[in-house]
Design an enzyme around this catalytic site. Structure first.
Site, PDB file in Angstrom:
ATOM      1  N   ASP A  91      -9.260  35.185 -25.314  1.00 41.36           N
ATOM      2  CA  ASP A  91      -9.711  36.420 -25.947  1.00 41.36           C
ATOM      3  C   ASP A  91      -8.487  37.267 -26.246  1.00 41.36           C
ATOM      4  OD1 ASP A  91      -9.241  37.018 -23.354  1.00 41.36           O
ATOM      5  OD2 ASP A  91     -11.273  37.679 -22.880  1.00 41.36           O
TER       6      ASP A  91
ATOM      7  N   THR B 187      11.706   4.878   6.637  1.00 44.31           N
ATOM      8  CA  THR B 187      12.792   5.447   5.827  1.00 44.31           C
ATOM      9  C   THR B 187      12.305   5.979   4.470  1.00 44.31           C
ATOM     10  OG1 THR B 187      13.292   3.270   4.976  1.00 44.31           O
ATOM     11  CG2 THR B 187      14.545   3.970   6.881  1.00 44.31           C
TER      12      THR B 187
ATOM     13  N   ASP C 294     -19.551  35.621 -20.121  1.00 44.64           N
ATOM     14  CA  ASP C 294     -18.521  34.594 -20.291  1.00 44.64           C
ATOM     15  C   ASP C 294     -18.685  33.468 -19.270  1.00 44.64           C
ATOM     16  OD1 ASP C 294     -17.135  35.763 -22.390  1.00 44.64           O
ATOM     17  OD2 ASP C 294     -16.015  37.064 -21.046  1.00 44.64           O
TER      18      ASP C 294
ATOM     19  N   GLU D 181       1.386   4.254   1.255  1.00 43.94           N
ATOM     20  CA  GLU D 181       0.814   5.053   2.345  1.00 43.94           C
ATOM     21  C   GLU D 181       0.887   6.557   2.110  1.00 43.94           C
ATOM     22  OE1 GLU D 181       3.271   2.835   2.836  1.00 43.94           O
ATOM     23  OE2 GLU D 181       2.079   1.162   3.575  1.00 43.94           O
TER      24      GLU D 181
ATOM     25  N   ASN E  93       8.760  -2.186  -3.184  1.00 42.79           N
ATOM     26  CA  ASN E  93       7.852  -3.332  -2.998  1.00 42.79           C
ATOM     27  C   ASN E  93       8.515  -4.659  -3.330  1.00 42.79           C
ATOM     28  OD1 ASN E  93       5.909  -1.639  -2.215  1.00 42.79           O
ATOM     29  ND2 ASN E  93       4.562  -1.924  -3.972  1.00 42.79           N
TER      30      ASN E  93
ATOM     31  N   ILE F 191       0.844  -1.202   0.000  1.00 41.73           N
ATOM     32  CA  ILE F 191       0.000   0.000   0.000  1.00 41.73           C
ATOM     33  C   ILE F 191       0.878   1.250   0.000  1.00 41.73           C
ATOM     34  CG2 ILE F 191      -1.596   1.367   1.408  1.00 41.73           C
ATOM     35  CD1 ILE F 191      -3.011  -1.134   2.160  1.00 41.73           C
TER      36      ILE F 191
HETATM   37  P1  ATP Z   1     -11.828  40.471 -26.661  1.00 43.69           P
HETATM   38  O1  ATP Z   1     -13.076  39.659 -26.761  1.00 43.69           O
HETATM   39  O2  ATP Z   1     -10.695  39.846 -27.334  1.00 43.69           O
HETATM   40  O3  ATP Z   1     -11.492  40.970 -25.320  1.00 43.69           O
HETATM   41  P2  ATP Z   1     -12.976  42.953 -27.454  1.00 43.69           P
HETATM   42  O4  ATP Z   1     -12.611  43.781 -26.297  1.00 43.69           O
HETATM   43  O5  ATP Z   1     -12.893  43.609 -28.784  1.00 43.69           O
HETATM   44  O6  ATP Z   1     -12.069  41.725 -27.596  1.00 43.69           O
HETATM   45  P3  ATP Z   1     -15.680  43.092 -26.666  1.00 43.69           P
HETATM   46  O7  ATP Z   1     -15.374  43.756 -25.407  1.00 43.69           O
HETATM   47  O8  ATP Z   1     -16.769  42.079 -26.756  1.00 43.69           O
HETATM   48  O9  ATP Z   1     -14.425  42.375 -27.243  1.00 43.69           O
HETATM   49  O10 ATP Z   1     -15.961  44.231 -27.731  1.00 43.69           O
HETATM   50  C1  ATP Z   1     -16.518  43.958 -29.000  1.00 43.69           C
HETATM   51  C2  ATP Z   1     -16.467  45.193 -29.868  1.00 43.69           C
HETATM   52  O11 ATP Z   1     -17.291  46.207 -29.293  1.00 43.69           O
HETATM   53  C3  ATP Z   1     -15.093  45.817 -29.979  1.00 43.69           C
HETATM   54  O12 ATP Z   1     -14.362  45.263 -31.019  1.00 43.69           O
HETATM   55  C4  ATP Z   1     -15.415  47.272 -30.242  1.00 43.69           C
HETATM   56  O13 ATP Z   1     -15.679  47.478 -31.610  1.00 43.69           O
HETATM   57  C5  ATP Z   1     -16.693  47.478 -29.464  1.00 43.69           C
HETATM   58  N1  ATP Z   1     -16.428  48.047 -28.141  1.00 43.69           N
HETATM   59  C6  ATP Z   1     -15.580  47.598 -27.211  1.00 43.69           C
HETATM   60  N2  ATP Z   1     -15.614  48.357 -26.114  1.00 43.69           N
HETATM   61  C7  ATP Z   1     -16.520  49.305 -26.345  1.00 43.69           C
HETATM   62  C8  ATP Z   1     -17.036  50.395 -25.580  1.00 43.69           C
HETATM   63  N3  ATP Z   1     -16.623  50.642 -24.363  1.00 43.69           N
HETATM   64  N4  ATP Z   1     -17.975  51.175 -26.146  1.00 43.69           N
HETATM   65  C9  ATP Z   1     -18.412  50.929 -27.384  1.00 43.69           C
HETATM   66  N5  ATP Z   1     -17.978  49.932 -28.144  1.00 43.69           N
HETATM   67  C10 ATP Z   1     -17.042  49.127 -27.652  1.00 43.69           C
END
Ligand code: ATP
Length: 945
Positions: free
Chosen positions: A337, A756, A661, A295, A723, A293
């Protein structure tokens, strides 16, 4: 004193019905929140805002649990049988060993819990509270009743709150009610609430914000919240076992079964072949059971996982459950992402495009030093109305703030989303004063950004009868709701031709790897515009339409410098990296090529969100076999990608930061949330949190994961090694029909297995990562901890050699002291017999010293990684030597373990044992390496051909 749960519910109801001014009055606060001094006083009165952990199992119970495992019970029974059979010392010794083993396991478990507790402390949660009239970031545990708190999508609700303001607010109250659909929240005072947790203007601690944003005043904190009451009542849910835990479970059962079978066989053989009385036969068989076993297995696994977790924390990867470490080791696909993980999230606006002209923006980072230029000449917003509208709209439609350098922090820092922060900076570079702008056009309403719409809109007040809505977002999404465009201050209808031209410009920016936003606006005039009167009724659909398109803003977001190397390491380690981004396809592809996810000339499929929606599962799986990028993804689509990859047999790690997400993070084998920019909801759904949001940290974590698995195997190999030499003497005794007196007694077997062997084995569990770990593919899911190769090596190679050496040592003493071949001279109990068995025991120990060194690497030379580089192994070896000396020379122990002092020449023989064993193994490793190198060269040659 704590109130009862009923009182609390009544009080919440009263607060929800009261006028907000009355609520302020009762709580002794205002819309400006509390002063720091007042907050401190209240913290003394109400205590910290924490949910006290459910009382853990009492320490004594946790301690006692270590004495009730199958192995421990066997030893208790064995000890008792020995005592009843008159072998008092042996009985006591077996029990003692059991007690020491239990204490040892308890200590390991205690250390591991301490490590996880320490990790959870490294994940503080913050809230934005009004203190001393300013919004500040404070620890959630410092929140007190009367605090005014701002929150947005993805935040955890830190305390029970009455809403002061809200925009499209929805809360996930599943933690309280089990209801998984988000519940709409608003300021409305509703006199007819139906049940508990129904008040729509109350946010409850322990819930989270699904969408929208707002502010609230804290009513109660910690154990006085509704969640606090529930936490007191509910039982903590037991986490599901991980693949490793399941495997260990199976393994322990298999080995226990094997050990018991061996025990039964030896028991029967002892009774029928050498005619032992049953009690003596039982003890004899028990020796075999103990020998087989492993342990120390469970404590070693925990210890090596805990050690790896600590090392990973130093490399910015916090693992929530110890077992995730090992899953990381078998990961073969990472869905990452882009923004912030592969890139720096250090946005700088570089180019602007208006229907009438293109402009460049100079200067880097968040400092306002720089200019907007056309053909190298400065252009100011006040002299260019289109430019003014573009940058005014972009700056107002933003929640981020840039904080100028201070003595304490000499850098410009961003509070909020970097994408938004850089817009304000660009506006400043065009001569716009942001403070004046916000005063001139104060915000009255926000329709927050979300990754599905990919747009954000705010409504600013122009006058009592006029408002202006500014929209910004992914260019295609802004164009989709635009019907006109602005040129030279004139609004003109937007043709398809111009839309195509705008998208062509967008593509040309994107091909350079730039991130592009479109900006538009819409005038809202009371009586003229067809919109509801109340701002509360301004919805996405009402506002985001008939927009006037103004222009494009292109910003750079350089890749993180360490990412290209990390991607290279992933490829060498046969880990596929798939970019799953919300950003535009061409931008994603350009960045992917820059960092090496896709080779410079490699073909690659870019699948967009709408395209994915049309693909069936088979098409998706086919596409996933080749190089692929997912762009313009809605977070929900990540779940589908993860699911398809898992169905294809992959172990998938996924990164994420938003509320949406969370399902993908939960579905993944390893969900990874961003510590800096991730929402609380994402962090809760994840198994691992990156404190630096950096992709390269995932790769280091995978390396640690692989190391852990390989260390557990090294440990197993080491303990299985002993063993064979432990069993061989009994086999020799039985098969010689008792002619050869037992060369190793049961007590001696116990002393190796539970004495040991223990510390060097644990040392192997903490071995550093072996060079080349990331140059081989992840282990297959079909592989098990104990493989055929491992068993063959343990029994057929190390074990066989150790059996021959230790039995040889036994006969050697018999020969020198008693005269070969008359082993019968050494009948049990005589001094020669004791000396001979001592020699068998000591020879096994010295073979194990060699094994501890040999097991440290699989293929690499131990001299290459440093013979003394693992201190714990050497501490173990020194302990092992001290223990064997004690067993041989301390008279009391001599009595128990049936040992006798050895001669100097016998010691010389023993000391020499490890040297050839290590050298022979080094030679074997050398040939294995040569064989591997040759195979690799052949493979490269074949590929080239
Ligand atoms: P990832 O998914 O790789 O982080 P990302 O930041 O581009 O990339 P999202 O945050 O989903 O992904 O943004 C999608 C799109 O929305 C961007 O590509 C941009 O065109 C637009 N976007 C991002 N942030 C803003 C914001 N604060 N206001 C308006 N449009 C935005």
């Amino acid at each position: 004193m704590q109130k009862s749960s009923g009182d609390e519910a009544q009080q919440i109801k009263a607060f929800s019905q009261a006028d907000i001014q009355e609520v302020y009055q009762q709580l002794g606060t205002s819309a400006q929140g509390l002063t720091s001094a007042e907050a401190k006083k209240r913290e003394e009165k109400y205590g910290e805002n924490v949910i006290q952990k459910k009382k853990q199992e009492p320490l004594i119970l946790r301690f006692l649990k270590n004495f009730t495992s199958l192995m421990a019970i066997l030893l208790w029974v064995g000890g008792a049988v020995a005592m009843f059979a008159g072998m008092m010392t042996m009985g006591i010794a077996i029990w003692l060993v059991n007690i020491i083993n239990g204490i040892f396991s308890f200590w390991q478990e205690f250390q591991a819990t301490k490590a996880t507790d320490a990790l959870s402390k490294m994940l503080p949660s913050y809230v934005r509270a009004m203190r001393d009239g300013k919004q500040q970031q404070i620890l959630a545990q410092d929140v007190v009743p009367g605090d005014v708190i701002a929150f947005e999508e993805g935040d955890n609700v830190a305390a029970d709150m009455r809403l002061i303001s809200s925009t499209d607010l929805k809360a996930d109250q599943a933690a309280l009610t089990g209801e998984s659909n988000p519940i709409a929240k608003s300021l409305k005072v509703d006199a007819n609430t139906k049940g508990r947790y129904d008040e729509n203007n109350i946010l409850y601690a322990g819930t989270s914000i699904s969408t929208g944003s707002g502010t609230g005043v804290v009513l109660s904190t910690g154990m006085n919240t509704e969640f606090g009451h529930i936490a007191q009542l509910t039982q903590s849910v037991k986490p599901k076992p991980s693949p490793l835990e399941k495997e260990l479970d199976v393994l322990t059962r298999q080995i226990s079964l094997l050990a018991i079978t061996m025990g039964v066989l030896f028991f029967v053989a002892a009774i029928f072949i050498v005619h032992y009385p049953w009690a003596q036969a039982f003890i004899f068989a028990l020796g075999m059971v103990v020998a087989f076993i492993p342990e120390g297995l469970l404590p070693t696994v925990t210890l090596s996982l805990a050690a790896a977790t600590n090392r990973m924390a130093k490399k910015h990867a916090l693992v929530k459950q110890l077992s995730s470490v090992e899953t990381l080791g078998s990961t073969n696909v990472i869905c990452s992402d882009k923004t912030g993980t592969l890139t720096q999230n250090q946005m700088t606006v570089q180019q602007l495009w208006l229907p009438k002209e293109s402009l460049t923006v100079t200067g880097l980072g968040y400092s306002p030093d720089g200019q907007v230029q056309a053909d190298g000449k400065q252009v100011e917003a006040k002299n260019d109305s289109d430019l003014n509208t573009l940058l005014t709209g972009a700056a107002l439609d933003s929640n981020a703030r840039v904080v100028a350098p201070t003595e304490k922090n000499p850098k410009y820092t961003v509070l909020g989303d970097p994408t938004e922060a850089c817009l304000g900076v660009a506006a400043q570079k065009s001569g716009i004063n942001l403070d004046d702008l916000h005063k001139q056009l104060p915000r009255v309403k926000e329709i927050p950004f979300d990754s599905d719409r990919k747009r954000m809109t705010t409504i600013q007040k122009v006058s009592d009868t006029e408002r202006v809505a500014y929209i910004k977002g992914a260019p295609s999404e802004v164009l989709a709701v635009s019907t006109a465009y602005l040129k030279d201050g004139q609004v003109q209808p937007l043709s398809d031709e111009l839309k195509n031209k705008i998208m062509a410009q967008n593509d040309s920016f994107a091909k350079e790897g730039l991130r592009v936003l479109g900006v538009g606006y819409r005038d809202i005039v009371k009586g003229k515009t067809d919109l509801p009167d109340s701002l509360d009724d301004y919805s996405i659909d009402n506002v985001e339409q008939q927009m006037v398109f103004v222009g494009l803003i292109a910003m750079s977001d350089p890749p993180r410098p360490e990412v290209a190397q990390a991607i290279k390491e992933c490829h060498e380690a046969s880990i596929k990296v798939i970019m799953v981004t919300g950003d535009y396809g061409l931008t994603a592809e350009s960045i992917s090529r820059k960092i090496g996810i896709i080779g410079p000339d490699e073909d690659c499929e870019v699948v967009t969100g709408p395209q994915l929606a049309k693909m069936n599962d088979k098409e998706l799986k086919d596409a996933l076999r080749g190089p692929i990028i997912f762009a313009r993804m809605a977070p929900e689509q990540k779940y589908r990608i993860v699911n398809a990859l898992q169905e294809m047999g992959n172990i998938v790690a996924v990164t994420g930061d938003g509320v949406n997400d969370a399902p993908a993070l939960k579905k993944a084998d390893i969900g990874i949330a961003m510590g800096k920019n991730g929402t609380d909801v994402a962090k809760e759904a994840a198994n691992m949190i990156l404190t630096d949001d950096n992709f390269a940290s995932i790769v280091s974590a995978i390396e640690e994961g692989r190391t852990v698995y390989s260390n557990i195997q090294k440990f197993l190999l080491y303990i299985l090694n002993s063993n064979a030499p432990e069993a061989a003497p009994s086999i020799a005794f039985l098969f010689s029909n008792g002619l050869i007196p037992l060369p190793l007694t049961v007590m001696q077997i116990l002393s190796v297995d539970l004495g040991t062997d223990m510390l060097p084995a644990l040392g192997l569990g903490t071995e550093q990562t072996e060079p080349g770990t990331m140059q081989k593919p992840p282990r297959s899911q079909k592989d098990h901890l104990i493989s055929k190769g491992l068993v063959a090596k343990a029994f057929g190679w190390y074990g066989l050699v150790a059996s021959l050496i230790s039995l040889g040592a036994y006969f050697f003493v018999n020969h020198v002291r008693g005269g070969w071949p008359n082993v019968a001279l050494a009948a049990s109990g005589t001094p020669i017999y004791r000396e001979a068995t001592t020699m068998t025991l000591a020879a096994i120990v010295f073979c194990q010293i060699a094994a501890a060194i040999n097991c440290r690497t699989k293929k690499i030379s131990v001299f290459k990684i440093g013979l003394f580089s693992n201190k714990r192994v050497w501490e173990g070896i020194i302990f092992e030597i001290c223990l064997i000396i004690a067993l041989i020379y301390i008279p009391f122990l001599q009595g128990i373990f049936n040992t006798a002092p050895l001669q100097w020449n016998e010691w010389l023989f023993l000391i020499c044992i490890p040297i050839p064993l290590v050298l022979i193994e080094e030679l074997r490793k050398y040939f294995v390496r040569r064989h591997d190198a040759r195979k690799k060269a052949e493979a490269i040659a074949n590929k080239a051909a």
